[in-house]
Enzyme design. Structure first.
Site, PDB file in Angstrom:
ATOM      1  N   HIS B 264       0.829  -1.202   0.000  1.00  0.00           N
ATOM      2  CA  HIS B 264       0.000   0.000   0.000  1.00  0.00           C
ATOM      3  C   HIS B 264       0.873   1.265   0.000  1.00  0.00           C
ATOM      4  O   HIS B 264       0.725   2.140  -0.862  1.00  0.00           O
ATOM      5  CB  HIS B 264      -0.901  -0.025   1.244  1.00  0.00           C
ATOM      6  CG  HIS B 264      -1.821   1.146   1.373  1.00  0.00           C
ATOM      7  ND1 HIS B 264      -3.151   1.086   1.033  1.00  0.00           N
ATOM      8  CD2 HIS B 264      -1.606   2.418   1.790  1.00  0.00           C
ATOM      9  CE1 HIS B 264      -3.714   2.278   1.247  1.00  0.00           C
ATOM     10  NE2 HIS B 264      -2.788   3.107   1.713  1.00  0.00           N
ATOM     11  N   GLU B 265       1.786   1.325   0.941  1.00  0.00           N
ATOM     12  CA  GLU B 265       2.619   2.523   1.054  1.00  0.00           C
ATOM     13  C   GLU B 265       3.568   2.642  -0.142  1.00  0.00           C
ATOM     14  O   GLU B 265       3.885   3.746  -0.583  1.00  0.00           O
ATOM     15  CB  GLU B 265       3.387   2.527   2.379  1.00  0.00           C
ATOM     16  CG  GLU B 265       2.498   2.469   3.632  1.00  0.00           C
ATOM     17  CD  GLU B 265       1.419   3.541   3.685  1.00  0.00           C
ATOM     18  OE1 GLU B 265       1.561   4.587   3.033  1.00  0.00           O
ATOM     19  OE2 GLU B 265       0.401   3.313   4.375  1.00  0.00           O
ATOM     20  N   GLU B 294      -4.537   7.820  -3.170  1.00  0.00           N
ATOM     21  CA  GLU B 294      -5.047   6.562  -2.630  1.00  0.00           C
ATOM     22  C   GLU B 294      -5.285   5.551  -3.759  1.00  0.00           C
ATOM     23  O   GLU B 294      -5.172   4.343  -3.546  1.00  0.00           O
ATOM     24  CB  GLU B 294      -6.339   6.840  -1.843  1.00  0.00           C
ATOM     25  CG  GLU B 294      -6.814   5.710  -0.974  1.00  0.00           C
ATOM     26  CD  GLU B 294      -5.945   5.458   0.268  1.00  0.00           C
ATOM     27  OE1 GLU B 294      -4.997   6.241   0.527  1.00  0.00           O
ATOM     28  OE2 GLU B 294      -6.217   4.462   0.963  1.00  0.00           O
TER      29      GLU B 294
END
Lengths: 499, 499
Positions: B264-265, B294
């Site tokens: 995700h990061e 996002e």
């Protein structure tokens, strides 16, 4: 409505925050940053430096200083208010004397010169570095002229590192130091050499890191107020007095490298960590000068860390981590290993005794250059001659001689003598500490280091940079700068060690 | 003499450097800083934010904008010059509309409210948090009024995270998403549950760290342009496009926690890493909006990382690190374990499918609060009712309900919907990427991720924040925001997984 002094403090808080942010960016660059960050980091640091300088030289700060001075009129010299106004005015005036164009030119030129120095050192090619050095020195001369009139052309350079100190004070001091050390070194050289094999062998990197942390935990640093990281050139920096960053490097073949880098940098760190809360976010927060800062790193590295009492106490801790290598080594053998003297070519590798001659040589050359008594083209010869005279060794090439340090390419003239000043001051502080705590060595042998730290806090740290070095030494030890205690310490220590 | 646009760029470079310095201070605070640094760090961050705001709202910037606009007159809308002037003017005008006193009041109040929230959540005591929430919302209403006239009271809040987006656009979109997801979730809930035991057990922390680094090394992040650290709440930040800091946390009992936090990061990180050099040190550098940002974290976490092709490819790497736990697990079992759906109370623990309903609920409540259709005292009831309706679960107490997120105490209204927007956009991007690269999934199964990154760079990253989200989605996928691809993806994926 706040008082004028509070209004001044507001400006100073901003200026201090900017400089602490720069410290963090610099620390990060040297310990954490991925290589890709280099170019933008240079931009970020330059922006913060520019804004810092704008704020420090602002007319507004001058007005606030005047208002605060009027309000604090009659406050005693020693008071927090008077010190704050005095030190701020000094910095404000100094910063305003140098035109922005000259500052920018110095930054640009030294940046190029530093790159040229890296290459010249690799190639041991002084001629390639010479034109850069000429430009740097020409700009430094212009810088010096911003502060005319001065007693001595070297004074304004020195003043950047030792506020208020004069070349006329320093020359006899460092000459006396040199003259005191040369015969001790000669006697040591004529004696059988000490064995440093206990500290040599294979010392696993990650165990060294664990040991370094264990050593730091036994030092009187605030709990939760420091961290330790690896780096190429060890340094310590305080992002805040309660946020001290210590860095070190390790040599898997020599335990002393990492161990004493940690003790040295921890000394710097304890000084910053000991700043009293009321000096926070003011120019009074931080060491009084480079020399005083170095006195702390040297005191903890050499007087404590290489001392017999500390090594007696530390041996079990060292054995816990390196049982195989140190299981059979006794405290005396460890003490001798940690104090082997060997005249050598490279300053940063020098021992406690010969180190100051490396400084004497550099200081003398710097003064001669600025007095125009030495042509830059003759610098390598002058260097090599003095290495032979002071340390009795021949310089094989300029990479191991005149090109070894970054300082001159970086434009940092006036910096070298602060290293020896640090040793001189440490000697005087140690003397005073011993008088104040007659059982100091016994305490250290029991691992009780807090008392020494408490004495340093009370005698030195609490003053931050309220006083100039020459005022401060009087206040702390009750007398002027004096090489006596250092020379006596080295004479006694190495006299005994080398018989 | 520089052009007017260069003069403007100079100001913008300084502003950008200040904000990057703040990012470093914030990253350091959450990953490196000793606890003692907390209070001075708050001061440092506040000083940098204040100087940043002064520079961004300066009259001088307005004058430089006018001069640059005159110079760039007639430049096409898409050009770098026109975009730079348009986006800077937008930010300058927005920043100047809010009085400094209101900004300061918001900072003070949200700081207190955040502390009160921590305590209230511990005690599950909404009543204790209510007066703080009331003050925060009152100040947010005053903030909104700075931007009058507006179409909808929620618009100025949303605009801080999604420039130019209107509540009128978002409401039907997130309602359609909610209505599309509820029946899928009902069908899943009625099916036999998937087994996630392959990802559960004991996973040694330091091996997880090594694995996380190995995963990052296989992702198309620039070599030497990132680092990974542990933290409490994972985040990614770019100190520069070439200096990306990824953070994660690990759960020794659940491998999915660290693995997917890293994916995700890294998605956020790759977006920043993909910014073109010509946007550096301008407001055009960085993601177009929170939603677009996002979209990248979700695309890499869910579409790539939880997809069958990637897990087939990654299984040998996982087994290399956790042979004992994963030796007998096949790719299908791993795929099922990574995609188990379970309606749950806590948003940050929610799966790919139910996550958006947590957002729908929060977004609906925020809009009702600002439309004054919901009393704050009734917030817990409204929350709990909707949790039952959308997810079929009962909320046992406010700590596991209305008090679970920091956002409202921090004053961040308008932020939640960007999480779902990110999923919607990721769905659209994935669709476009598949059309552009019909063999995308085969490539991923071979571990070839560079092509997807190249496509994202070319389609999305190169625009930085030149365009508002609604313009940008048109440019990238050739159509407006559309929940269709996301709903179709989730329907197909979980339809197959749950039969």
């Amino acid at each position: 409505m706040g008082s004028a002094i509070d209004t001044l403090r507001e400006s100073l808080g901003t200026i201090s925050d900017l400089s602490r942010a720069s410290s963090l960016l610099a620390w990060d660059e040297r310990t954490q940053m991925p290589p890709g960050g280099a170019e933008p980091r240079a931009e970020g640091l330059s922006t913060l430096a520019r804004i810092h300088h704008e704020r420090l030289t602002a007319d507004e700060l001058g007005e606030r200083l005047d208002a605060a001075a009027a309000e604090a009129d009659g406050a005693p010299y020693e008071s927090a208010e008077a010190s704050l106004i005095r030190v701020t005015r000094r910095e404000w005036e100094k910063a305003r004397k140098v035109p922005a164009s000259l500052r920018a030119e110095i930054t640009r030129t030294t940046s190029l010169a530093e790159h040229a120095w890296v290459k010249a050192r690799e190639d041991s090619d002084f001629a390639a570095f010479l034109p850069h050095l000429e430009k740097v020195i020409e700009l430094r001369r212009q810088y010096v002229e911003c502060f005319a009139p001065y007693e001595h052309v070297y004074d304004p350079l020195l003043d950047d590192f030792e506020p208020g100190m004069k070349t006329a004070t320093l020359v006899p001091l460092l000459t006396a130091l040199r003259d005191g050390l040369v015969p001790i070194i000669e006697r040591v050289a004529a004696s059988p050499q000490l064995d440093d094999s206990p500290l040599r062998g294979h010392f696993d990197l990650s165990t060294q890191r664990t040991l370094a942390r264990a050593v730091l935990e036994t030092l009187p640093l605030g709990k939760g107020e420091w961290r330790l990281d690896d780096t190429v050139h060890p340094f310590a920096t305080a992002i805040a007095p309660t946020d001290v960053r210590i860095t070190t490097r390790f040599d898997t073949g020599y335990l002393g490298e990492g161990l004493y880098a940690v003790m040295h940098e921890a000394g710097h760190g304890m000084y910053e960590n000991g700043m009293p809360a009321e000096l926070h976010r003011t120019p009074l927060q931080g060491g009084a000068s480079m020399g005083f800062h170095e006195s702390q790193s040297r005191l903890w590295e050499n007087w404590v860390g290489r001392g017999r009492p500390y090594l007696r106490w530390a041996l079990p801790m060292l054995r816990e981590h390196f049982g195989e290598q140190l299981g059979d080594v006794d405290a005396e053998a460890l003490y001798r290993a940690a104090n082997r003297v060997e005249p050598s070519l490279i300053r940063v590798e020098a021992d406690e005794l010969t180190y100051n001659l490396h400084i004497a040589l550099r200081f003398e050359l710097e003064v001669e250059i600025f007095e125009e008594r030495l042509e830059l083209a003759d610098l390598p010869d002058a260097w090599n001659e003095r290495m032979e005279t002071y340390l009795g060794i021949q310089v094989p090439d300029d990479a191991h001689g005149v090109l070894q340090d970054v300082h001159w390419g970086a434009g940092a003239f006036g910096y070298f003598p602060t290293y020896s000043l640090g040793n001189v001051i440490a000697g005087q502080l140690w003397d005073s500490a011993q008088r104040a705590m007659p059982d100091l060595e016994e305490r250290i042998e029991r691992g009780e280091l807090a008392e020494l730290n408490a004495w340093l806090r009370e005698s030195l740290y609490r003053h931050g940079s309220c006083f100039e070095p020459l005022e401060l030494i009087e206040r702390v030890v009750g007398g002027p700068l004096d090489v006596g205690p250092l020379v006596a310490h080295l004479d006694a220590k190495f006299g005994e060690l080398y018989g």
